[in-house]
Design a protein around this motif. Structure first.
Motif, PDB file in Angstrom:
ATOM      1  N   PRO A  68       5.486   8.112   2.160  1.00 46.60           N
ATOM      2  CA  PRO A  68       5.944   7.367   3.333  1.00 46.60           C
ATOM      3  C   PRO A  68       5.081   6.144   3.623  1.00 46.60           C
ATOM      4  CG  PRO A  68       4.835   9.389   3.978  1.00 46.60           C
ATOM      5  CD  PRO A  68       4.961   9.440   2.493  1.00 46.60           C
ATOM      6  N   PHE A  75       8.616  -8.946  -1.926  1.00 47.80           N
ATOM      7  CA  PHE A  75       9.400  -9.496  -0.808  1.00 47.80           C
ATOM      8  C   PHE A  75       8.530 -10.397   0.065  1.00 47.80           C
ATOM      9  CE2 PHE A  75      12.261  -5.582  -1.207  1.00 47.80           C
ATOM     10  CZ  PHE A  75      13.280  -6.295  -1.817  1.00 47.80           C
ATOM     11  N   TYR A 127      15.782  -7.539   7.155  1.00 45.67           N
ATOM     12  CA  TYR A 127      15.731  -6.081   6.986  1.00 45.67           C
ATOM     13  C   TYR A 127      14.324  -5.564   7.237  1.00 45.67           C
ATOM     14  CZ  TYR A 127      20.298  -6.635   4.848  1.00 45.67           C
ATOM     15  OH  TYR A 127      21.616  -6.944   4.625  1.00 45.67           O
ATOM     16  N   THR A 152      17.269  -5.605  -4.385  1.00 40.96           N
ATOM     17  CA  THR A 152      16.009  -4.981  -4.801  1.00 40.96           C
ATOM     18  C   THR A 152      16.019  -4.642  -6.293  1.00 40.96           C
ATOM     19  OG1 THR A 152      15.892  -4.042  -2.591  1.00 40.96           O
ATOM     20  CG2 THR A 152      14.422  -3.107  -4.229  1.00 40.96           C
TER      21      THR A 152
HETATM   22  P1  AP5 Z   1      -1.670   1.601   2.388  1.00 40.51           P
HETATM   23  O1  AP5 Z   1      -2.264   1.831   1.058  1.00 40.51           O
HETATM   24  O2  AP5 Z   1      -1.485   0.210   2.843  1.00 40.51           O
HETATM   25  O3  AP5 Z   1      -0.295   2.428   2.536  1.00 40.51           O
HETATM   26  P2  AP5 Z   1       1.118   2.228   1.838  1.00 40.51           P
HETATM   27  O4  AP5 Z   1       1.581   3.561   1.390  1.00 40.51           O
HETATM   28  O5  AP5 Z   1       1.049   1.133   0.832  1.00 40.51           O
HETATM   29  O6  AP5 Z   1       1.971   1.826   3.105  1.00 40.51           O
HETATM   30  P3  AP5 Z   1       3.026   0.637   3.316  1.00 40.51           P
HETATM   31  O7  AP5 Z   1       3.130   0.442   4.804  1.00 40.51           O
HETATM   32  O8  AP5 Z   1       2.697  -0.547   2.480  1.00 40.51           O
HETATM   33  O9  AP5 Z   1       4.319   1.312   2.794  1.00 40.51           O
HETATM   34  P4  AP5 Z   1       5.742   0.844   3.000  1.00 40.51           P
HETATM   35  O10 AP5 Z   1       6.401   1.614   1.965  1.00 40.51           O
HETATM   36  O11 AP5 Z   1       6.264   1.015   4.383  1.00 40.51           O
HETATM   37  O12 AP5 Z   1       5.662  -0.758   2.859  1.00 40.51           O
HETATM   38  P5  AP5 Z   1       6.088  -1.759   1.720  1.00 40.51           P
HETATM   39  O13 AP5 Z   1       5.232  -2.930   1.803  1.00 40.51           O
HETATM   40  O14 AP5 Z   1       6.193  -1.034   0.443  1.00 40.51           O
HETATM   41  O15 AP5 Z   1      -2.567   2.413   3.449  1.00 40.51           O
HETATM   42  C1  AP5 Z   1      -2.270   2.395   4.837  1.00 40.51           C
HETATM   43  C2  AP5 Z   1      -3.577   2.379   5.651  1.00 40.51           C
HETATM   44  O16 AP5 Z   1      -4.254   3.611   5.468  1.00 40.51           O
HETATM   45  C3  AP5 Z   1      -4.571   1.298   5.224  1.00 40.51           C
HETATM   46  O17 AP5 Z   1      -5.205   0.815   6.363  1.00 40.51           O
HETATM   47  C4  AP5 Z   1      -5.568   2.025   4.296  1.00 40.51           C
HETATM   48  O18 AP5 Z   1      -6.853   1.437   4.322  1.00 40.51           O
HETATM   49  C5  AP5 Z   1      -5.560   3.419   4.906  1.00 40.51           C
HETATM   50  N1  AP5 Z   1      -5.735   4.487   3.919  1.00 40.51           N
HETATM   51  C6  AP5 Z   1      -5.126   4.607   2.715  1.00 40.51           C
HETATM   52  N2  AP5 Z   1      -5.489   5.741   2.084  1.00 40.51           N
HETATM   53  C7  AP5 Z   1      -6.317   6.395   2.942  1.00 40.51           C
HETATM   54  C8  AP5 Z   1      -7.017   7.649   2.884  1.00 40.51           C
HETATM   55  N3  AP5 Z   1      -6.924   8.469   1.816  1.00 40.51           N
HETATM   56  N4  AP5 Z   1      -7.783   7.986   3.937  1.00 40.51           N
HETATM   57  C9  AP5 Z   1      -7.891   7.166   5.032  1.00 40.51           C
HETATM   58  N5  AP5 Z   1      -7.263   5.978   5.136  1.00 40.51           N
HETATM   59  C10 AP5 Z   1      -6.476   5.590   4.117  1.00 40.51           C
HETATM   60  O19 AP5 Z   1       7.571  -2.151   2.176  1.00 40.51           O
HETATM   61  C11 AP5 Z   1       7.761  -2.936   3.339  1.00 40.51           C
HETATM   62  C12 AP5 Z   1       9.247  -3.180   3.570  1.00 40.51           C
HETATM   63  O20 AP5 Z   1       9.802  -3.886   2.425  1.00 40.51           O
HETATM   64  C13 AP5 Z   1      10.128  -1.936   3.707  1.00 40.51           C
HETATM   65  O21 AP5 Z   1      10.123  -1.455   5.032  1.00 40.51           O
HETATM   66  C14 AP5 Z   1      11.499  -2.494   3.293  1.00 40.51           C
HETATM   67  O22 AP5 Z   1      12.065  -3.262   4.316  1.00 40.51           O
HETATM   68  C15 AP5 Z   1      11.122  -3.439   2.151  1.00 40.51           C
HETATM   69  N6  AP5 Z   1      11.120  -2.742   0.851  1.00 40.51           N
HETATM   70  C16 AP5 Z   1      10.043  -2.494   0.061  1.00 40.51           C
HETATM   71  N7  AP5 Z   1      10.396  -1.834  -1.045  1.00 40.51           N
HETATM   72  C17 AP5 Z   1      11.742  -1.641  -0.961  1.00 40.51           C
HETATM   73  C18 AP5 Z   1      12.698  -0.998  -1.795  1.00 40.51           C
HETATM   74  N8  AP5 Z   1      12.339  -0.406  -2.941  1.00 40.51           N
HETATM   75  N9  AP5 Z   1      13.996  -0.995  -1.402  1.00 40.51           N
HETATM   76  C19 AP5 Z   1      14.377  -1.612  -0.267  1.00 40.51           C
HETATM   77  N10 AP5 Z   1      13.519  -2.213   0.597  1.00 40.51           N
HETATM   78  C20 AP5 Z   1      12.223  -2.230   0.249  1.00 40.51           C
END
Ligand code: AP5
Ligand code: MG
Length: 242
Positions: free
Chosen positions: A16, A43, A60, A72
């Protein structure tokens, strides 16, 4: 004697928003010499450059919804055709729907390749909210920091590239709530999709960043050995008599 050749390694990081996919994918990809294919970062790059794709995706993303599958999938398959993907890739945030998972499976099967493993980071709801609320990201390389768990050495600056740190616009409480809902509805079913293919490895994502890294590294090394064995066994097999 058959020469051992390394097949490309494709691994998916599932989990997540806030699970730690980006944090882990950056280090793993550097250590293993694989590219990190983050659809969220692709993106965001398009949004920064104000491309048509970026303008379409932004609406989105601002709502915490998924960008449509056709956009995507097209973007990912185009990225996979570039030469730097020849050794494989670590997928960060892709696939997120059944249609995306099938499209990736078909594209890799067309080149006689497949996914080596799917690492599913398990983190509870309350921890995710806390992580996203305290997250700072680098504009330059996409690295993630956290005010308490992973602060940068110099406030506001990335340790890796010196880039400026910022808070993502979709990390506000309302959008986070929607992103988590969308994950449960559209992406969580992929756990079963990959479990049926014997590719799913569940990792406790609430361990320290270093311990999560270690668990993922072990799982990826096992997957790499399995791919190598399958690849060389297939190559060593005599042709089936007609
Ligand atoms: P971090 O590593 O940044 O977490 P993450 O899993 O990468 O979280 P995201 O918010 O990037 O995931 P997402 O899937 O919502 O976003 P994305 O950019 O892919 O860690 C989070 C925090 O916790 C950091 O501060 C870190 O330091 C800390 N942390 C990490 N590990 C830790 C640990 N073990 N202990 C303590 N702290 C820790 O997508 C964004 C948007 O793009 C989506 O909402 C959607 O609109 C679009 N999108 C992206 N991919 C698609 C797709 N395949 N299809 C359609 N839309 C898409
Ligand atoms: Mg991320």
């Amino acid at each position: 004697m058959v020469a051992r050749v390394e097949p490309p390694l494709y691994c998916i990081l599932l989990g997540p928003p806030g699970a730690g996919k980006g944090t882990q994918a950056i280090t793993l990809s550097q250590d293993l010499g694989l590219i990190r294919l983050s659809t969220g970062d692709l993106f965001r790059e398009n949004i920064a450059k104000q491309t048509d794709l970026g303008l379409r995706a932004r609406a989105y993303m601002d709502r915490g919804e998924l960008v449509p599958d056709d956009v995507t999938i097209g973007m990912v398959l185009e990225r996979l055709r570039r030469p730097d993907c020849a050794a494989g890739a670590i997928f960060d945030g892709f696939p997120r729907t059944a249609a995306q998972a099938r499209a990736l499976e078909n594209a890799l099967a067309a080149c006689e390749e497949g996914i080596a493993c799917v690492l599913d980071l398990e983190v509870s709801h309350d921890v995710l909210i806390e992580r996203l609320g305290g997250r700072w990201m680098c504009r330059g390389c996409g690295a993630s920091y956290h005010v308490s768990y992973h602060p940068p050495t110099v406030a506001g600056k990335c340790d890796e590239c010196g880039g400026e740190l910022y808070q993502r616009p979709d990390d506000n409480p309302e959008t986070v709530a929607n992103r988590l809902r969308v994950y449960v509805e559209q992406t969580e079913p992929l756990q079963q999709f990959y479990r049926e293919r014997n590719l799913l490895v569940v990792i406790d994502g609430e361990q320290s960043i270093e311990d999560v890294q270690q668990a993922m590294r072990v799982a990826m090394e096992l997957a790499r050995s399995r791919r190598l064995f399958q690849f060389n066994t297939r190559r060593a097999m005599p042709p089936i008599p007609q």
